[in-house]
Design a protein around this motif. Sequence first.
Motif, PDB file in Angstrom:
ATOM      1  N   ASN A  69       0.832  -1.200   0.000  1.00 60.70           N
ATOM      2  CA  ASN A  69       0.000   0.000   0.000  1.00 60.70           C
ATOM      3  C   ASN A  69       0.871   1.256   0.000  1.00 60.70           C
ATOM      4  OD1 ASN A  69      -2.686  -1.347   0.271  1.00 60.70           O
ATOM      5  ND2 ASN A  69      -1.752  -2.077   2.167  1.00 60.70           N
ATOM      6  N   ASN A  70       1.549   1.486  -1.102  1.00 57.02           N
ATOM      7  CA  ASN A  70       2.415   2.649  -1.215  1.00 57.02           C
ATOM      8  C   ASN A  70       1.587   3.922  -1.303  1.00 57.02           C
ATOM      9  OD1 ASN A  70       4.672   0.990  -1.250  1.00 57.02           O
ATOM     10  ND2 ASN A  70       4.647   0.801  -3.471  1.00 57.02           N
ATOM     11  N   GLY A  71       2.079   4.981  -0.658  1.00 57.15           N
ATOM     12  CA  GLY A  71       1.407   6.270  -0.677  1.00 57.15           C
ATOM     13  C   GLY A  71       2.065   7.233  -1.640  1.00 57.15           C
ATOM     14  N   ALA A  72       1.526   8.442  -1.689  1.00 57.80           N
ATOM     15  CA  ALA A  72       2.059   9.497  -2.551  1.00 57.80           C
ATOM     16  C   ALA A  72       2.273  10.751  -1.730  1.00 57.80           C
ATOM     17  CB  ALA A  72       1.094   9.781  -3.706  1.00 57.80           C
ATOM     18  N   LEU A  73       3.400  11.442  -1.987  1.00 54.63           N
ATOM     19  CA  LEU A  73       3.695  12.729  -1.359  1.00 54.63           C
ATOM     20  C   LEU A  73       3.035  13.811  -2.197  1.00 54.63           C
ATOM     21  CD1 LEU A  73       7.494  12.075  -0.740  1.00 54.63           C
ATOM     22  CD2 LEU A  73       5.696  12.014   0.993  1.00 54.63           C
ATOM     23  N   LEU A  74       2.084  14.532  -1.609  1.00 52.93           N
ATOM     24  CA  LEU A  74       1.308  15.507  -2.361  1.00 52.93           C
ATOM     25  C   LEU A  74       1.374  16.884  -1.705  1.00 52.93           C
ATOM     26  CD1 LEU A  74      -1.861  13.328  -3.101  1.00 52.93           C
ATOM     27  CD2 LEU A  74       0.084  13.768  -4.606  1.00 52.93           C
ATOM     28  N   GLY A  75       1.194  17.917  -2.532  1.00 54.83           N
ATOM     29  CA  GLY A  75       1.119  19.281  -2.026  1.00 54.83           C
ATOM     30  C   GLY A  75       2.394  19.804  -1.408  1.00 54.83           C
ATOM     31  N   GLY A  76       3.536  19.243  -1.793  1.00 54.09           N
ATOM     32  CA  GLY A  76       4.801  19.695  -1.221  1.00 54.09           C
ATOM     33  C   GLY A  76       5.270  18.904  -0.028  1.00 54.09           C
ATOM     34  N   ALA A  77       4.565  17.835   0.343  1.00 49.88           N
ATOM     35  CA  ALA A  77       5.036  16.980   1.430  1.00 49.88           C
ATOM     36  C   ALA A  77       6.355  16.333   1.036  1.00 49.88           C
ATOM     37  CB  ALA A  77       3.999  15.907   1.747  1.00 49.88           C
ATOM     38  N   THR A  78       7.219  16.128   2.011  1.00 42.61           N
ATOM     39  CA  THR A  78       8.521  15.527   1.754  1.00 42.61           C
ATOM     40  C   THR A  78       8.741  14.329   2.674  1.00 42.61           C
ATOM     41  OG1 THR A  78       9.723  16.902   3.358  1.00 42.61           O
ATOM     42  CG2 THR A  78       9.454  17.775   1.108  1.00 42.61           C
TER      43      THR A  78
END
Length: 239
Positions: A69-78
């Motif tokens: 269940n890989n996630g995604a870094l969105l909106g500038g999250a690091t």
Amino acid sequence: ATTGTLHIFNVQPTNAGNFMLMVSSPAGAVSATVATLVVEMPPPCLPAPPDLVGWWSGEGNAYDLAGTNNGALLGGATASTAGMARLAFACDGTNSFVQVPDAPELNPAKLTLEGWVLFSALDSAGSGDSPPGQQYIVFKQNSAGTNLEGFSLGKTRTDSGDIFSFTVSSAYGETASLQSTTIVATGVWYYVAAARDTNFTSLYVNGQLESQTNVDFPQDYGTNDLFFGSSGDPSWDHR
């Protein structure tokens, strides 16, 4: 070394021993007090529990180390800021977040959330309608689809200060909420854990049980995505 500074990179047990600074000239030599370097090896990591569902370490990405269940870094999250151990996720509490697609294994019969958390600020910028001081650590909306119900581990504000909170909800608006006795401060790492068992919920801070209550409704997970650092609704996330 024969320079003014001795650098030992990637220290190993073979580097352990006694070190002494000596300065010499044609007139003679002078030595400093002996310094002893002790190299302690870290203890072995404990094995992951057999029922571990997801582990998002924030080591440069939002991959799930325990599953798929890989996630995604969105909106500038690091995932490259200094963490309690190695690296960590960094979110601004409003626009940046980690999003993990829904999956059946993310809806367990019994739920436990845990992680290391540090707040650089107790308020975050935004224009939503959430109360001042409210920040989300982990959130998943249930099938009701309204009023941001489901399960939520985060921070909220009281007259005494900002505290950790854990809330679970049914599909019909029934809720059970817990609050920590620990007052949250900026720049401090906290180990937070929240559990939703068959008929009770618990909230721990730094290994100490701080709140517990009974629950008499089944957990409803819905089919919405899982979020770290946000509710997933930009019109709500505020401060």
